[in-house]
Design a protein around this motif. Structure first.
Motif, PDB file in Angstrom:
ATOM      1  N   ARG A 115       3.473   1.945   0.183  1.00 34.85           N
ATOM      2  CA  ARG A 115       2.471   2.830  -0.400  1.00 34.85           C
ATOM      3  C   ARG A 115       2.891   4.262  -0.119  1.00 34.85           C
ATOM      4  N   ASN A 166       0.397   7.978  -5.309  1.00 33.27           N
ATOM      5  CA  ASN A 166      -0.682   7.095  -5.792  1.00 33.27           C
ATOM      6  C   ASN A 166      -0.122   5.837  -6.453  1.00 33.27           C
ATOM      7  N   VAL A 185       1.820   1.867  -5.536  1.00 32.27           N
ATOM      8  CA  VAL A 185       2.182   0.823  -4.588  1.00 32.27           C
ATOM      9  C   VAL A 185       3.278  -0.010  -5.232  1.00 32.27           C
ATOM     10  N   SER A 240      -4.987   7.489  -2.828  1.00 31.90           N
ATOM     11  CA  SER A 240      -5.326   7.432  -1.409  1.00 31.90           C
ATOM     12  C   SER A 240      -5.316   8.839  -0.842  1.00 31.90           C
ATOM     13  N   ASN A 271      -3.126   1.550   3.854  1.00 30.27           N
ATOM     14  CA  ASN A 271      -2.148   0.484   3.695  1.00 30.27           C
ATOM     15  C   ASN A 271      -2.653  -0.527   2.675  1.00 30.27           C
ATOM     16  N   VAL A 272      -1.977  -1.656   2.555  1.00 37.91           N
ATOM     17  CA  VAL A 272      -2.352  -2.762   1.667  1.00 37.91           C
ATOM     18  C   VAL A 272      -2.351  -4.043   2.500  1.00 37.91           C
ATOM     19  N   ILE A 307      -5.372  -4.048  -2.585  1.00 40.70           N
ATOM     20  CA  ILE A 307      -5.163  -2.607  -2.436  1.00 40.70           C
ATOM     21  C   ILE A 307      -6.517  -1.916  -2.439  1.00 40.70           C
ATOM     22  N   THR A 334      -8.591   1.761  -2.584  1.00 39.52           N
ATOM     23  CA  THR A 334      -8.420   3.108  -3.130  1.00 39.52           C
ATOM     24  C   THR A 334      -9.436   4.065  -2.526  1.00 39.52           C
TER      25      THR A 334
END
Length: 538
Positions: free
Chosen positions: A276, A280, A282, A305, A311-312, A323, A325
């Motif tokens: 990430r 903006n 991923v 973000s 993170n994810v 994910i 936001t």
């Protein structure tokens, strides 16, 4: 009113549709539990406001019994699912730096693979190790800021950006910093420098031109043999833990078009790596690809973000990517939680998404393997736990099944009469200075310590004999010695006394020679010579 009713019906229908999609996909998001950290922070200190508190770090122990979250004002909040009811109140909060009111934000929290300890890394250069109850154990050493070569320093010289415990070894920890180095620390060897832990290995990260670059995140591979780090220049580098080298084994420079990497996350099986960045986006990378060992598998856009620790999370089977936001300024809706299917790499649209709040943003995420529950920290100081009674195990199911205890009449009366600016009452012997070190102490060592009069602070018993040997005297002799010493101090000369006067005082009133008054000569030699030269004057 008609438009509001229509929007409510639309939200209700969308929520039902989301639950149906989640049930088909076997996602544990049908129920939600909320853990509030701001309420405890306000209760612990009335002078501290919970406004602006962001949970910037998150960690769940491997068993799933406890959850800890770090705030942007240097505090770590604890929750225990086994001891909570449906009110989900935290049972403890600590200051990581040990100073009340310190404003250093938390950047990383990570439990050991046994769950008995965790590492807390703030924006300072010295992370700290605590036990599972929040008791301080050891602090990492800080390197010399005047040394250019990072391999010759015993610790980080600038702010720490990431930290994680080894997935298999319970005594290995890895950290990253903006000084351009990634360091491993061995808690078993305990290389100490003035009581602080020194690093074991140093990896120096460089950009494509061979220049030093800042390291912003680090994460271990699930097998523990390698780790991945993201840099300020937008590169992703994979290093081997088995050998110390100056170059990474695999790398992708300019992975996000020069934008800095915010976080890296491996899937459970280690086949995919999600990055990430500040653009903006991923990206999911296949670690065993053809292009230098790493190849781009999928790219997901429009996932903004506003937090550097965002993170994810991967699902336990590794087929779903989650994910979170942030809320944008020109957006009416708040932060979203989006789910993407990795089996459909060509589809960059989420198959399920829902809002977490009108003014909230998702910061950290973690999909626990054993619990099968999704944890999300928000910018409003809350932790959301998504679960499904049919697919999840323990965790939030334990606390939600217990009724929240109601306050009795006495508690309500005491709260109504409490002072408006009351502070926390700390038991004196509960402070860290009164606690003994119990980690790594054997039973035989404890027995020897109990016999040691110095460690136990046992008073010396009085003696029943007149004369004793061995350096210990009787109580009566000690008192006599004290009296004699005090008398000697009275007659002792103090600083500033002239030694000549001290010697002459013994000659007062005494005559040692009877002929001391006899005159040997009435004139000096010089006077006689003057008389001889000038007889007239005489």
């Amino acid at each position: 009113s008609d438009s509001k009713l229509a929007s409510d019906k639309q939200n209700l229908s969308s929520s039902k549709k989301a639950i149906e999609v989640a049930t088909v996909r076997e996602l544990p998001v049908s129920h939600m539990a909320q853990l509030n950290a701001c309420r405890l922070i306000e209760d612990m200190d009335s002078n501290v406001s919970s406004r602006g508190v962001v949970l910037s770090a998150l960690s769940i122990d491997p068993s799933g019994a406890r959850v800890i979250a770090g705030t942007n004002n240097g505090k770590v909040v604890f929750w225990d699912f086994g001891g909570m009811d449906s009110g989900h109140r935290s049972f403890r909060t600590i200051d990581v730096d040990g100073e009340v009111g310190h404003q250093s934000p938390l950047v990383a929290l990570s439990h050991s693979n046994s769950g008995d300890r965790f590492i807390a890394a703030t924006a300072s250069a010295q992370p700290r190790i605590f036990d599972r109850d929040g008791n301080f154990l050891i602090e990492f050493d800080k390197g010399d800021v005047y040394v250019v070569d990072m391999a010759r320093t015993s610790g980080h010289t600038a702010s720490v950006t990431g930290a994680q415990w080894h997935p298999l070894e319970r005594h290995i920890v890895i950290t990253s910093s903006i000084d351009g180095s990634v360091r491993t620390w061995d808690l078993e060897q305990r290389k100490l420098h003035f009581g602080k832990l020194r690093c074991d290995k140093v990896y120096r990260c460089k950009n494509e031109k061979g220049q030093r670059t800042q390291t912003l995140t680090v994460t271990y591979h699930p097998n523990g043999r390698s780790f991945a780090c993201g840099t300020l220049c937008g590169s992703i580098q994979l290093w081997s833990c088995e050998r110390l080298s100056n170059r990474p084994e695999k790398s992708v420079y300019n992975a996000h078009d020069g934008n800095k990497i915010l976080s890296l996350t491996f899937s459970i099986d280690g086949k995919y790596l999600a990055s990430r960045a500040e653009d903006n986006k991923v990206k999911v990378w296949r670690v065993n690809g053809k292009c230098n060992g790493i190849s781009c598998f999928a790219t997901y856009n429009n996932v903004p973000s506003n937090h550097e620790t965002s993170n994810v999370a991967f699902s336990p089977d590794g087929n779903v990517l989650c994910i979170g936001t942030s809320k944008m300024q020109d957006s009416k809706s708040g932060g979203m939680v989006k789910f993407y299917d990795l089996l459909e790499s060509g589809n960059s649209e989420p198959f399920l998404q829902f809002c977490v709040g009108d003014n909230d943003s998702v910061v950290r995420m973690s999909w626990h393997l054993k619990l099968n529950q999704l944890f999300c920290t928000l910018s409003s100081g809350r932790v959301l736990v998504y679960y499904d009674p049919n697919m999840s195990f323990k965790g939030a199911l334990l606390s939600t099944s217990k009724m929240e205890r109601k306050k009795n009449a006495l508690e309500v009366l005491l709260e109504s009469r409490a002072l408006p600016n009351w502070k926390q009452v700390i038991t004196p012997h509960a402070l860290p200075i009164f606690q003994t070190q119990t980690e790594g102490v054997t039973k035989r060592q404890r027995e020897r310590d109990l016999k040691d009069p110095i460690k136990t602070k046992r008073p010396i018993p009085p003696s029943h004999s007149k004369i004793e040997t061995g350096g210990r005297n009787s109580s009566s002799y000690n008192f006599t010695q004290f009296v004699v010493k005090m008398q000697g101090d009275k007659n002792r000369n103090v600083a500033g006394v002239d030694p000549r006067e001290a010697l002459f005082k013994y000659n007062e009133g005494k005559q040692y020679d009877d002929q001391s008054s006899k005159v040997l000569a009435e004139k000096t030699v010089e006077q006689e010579m003057e008389e001889q030269e000038n007889p007239k004057d005489s």
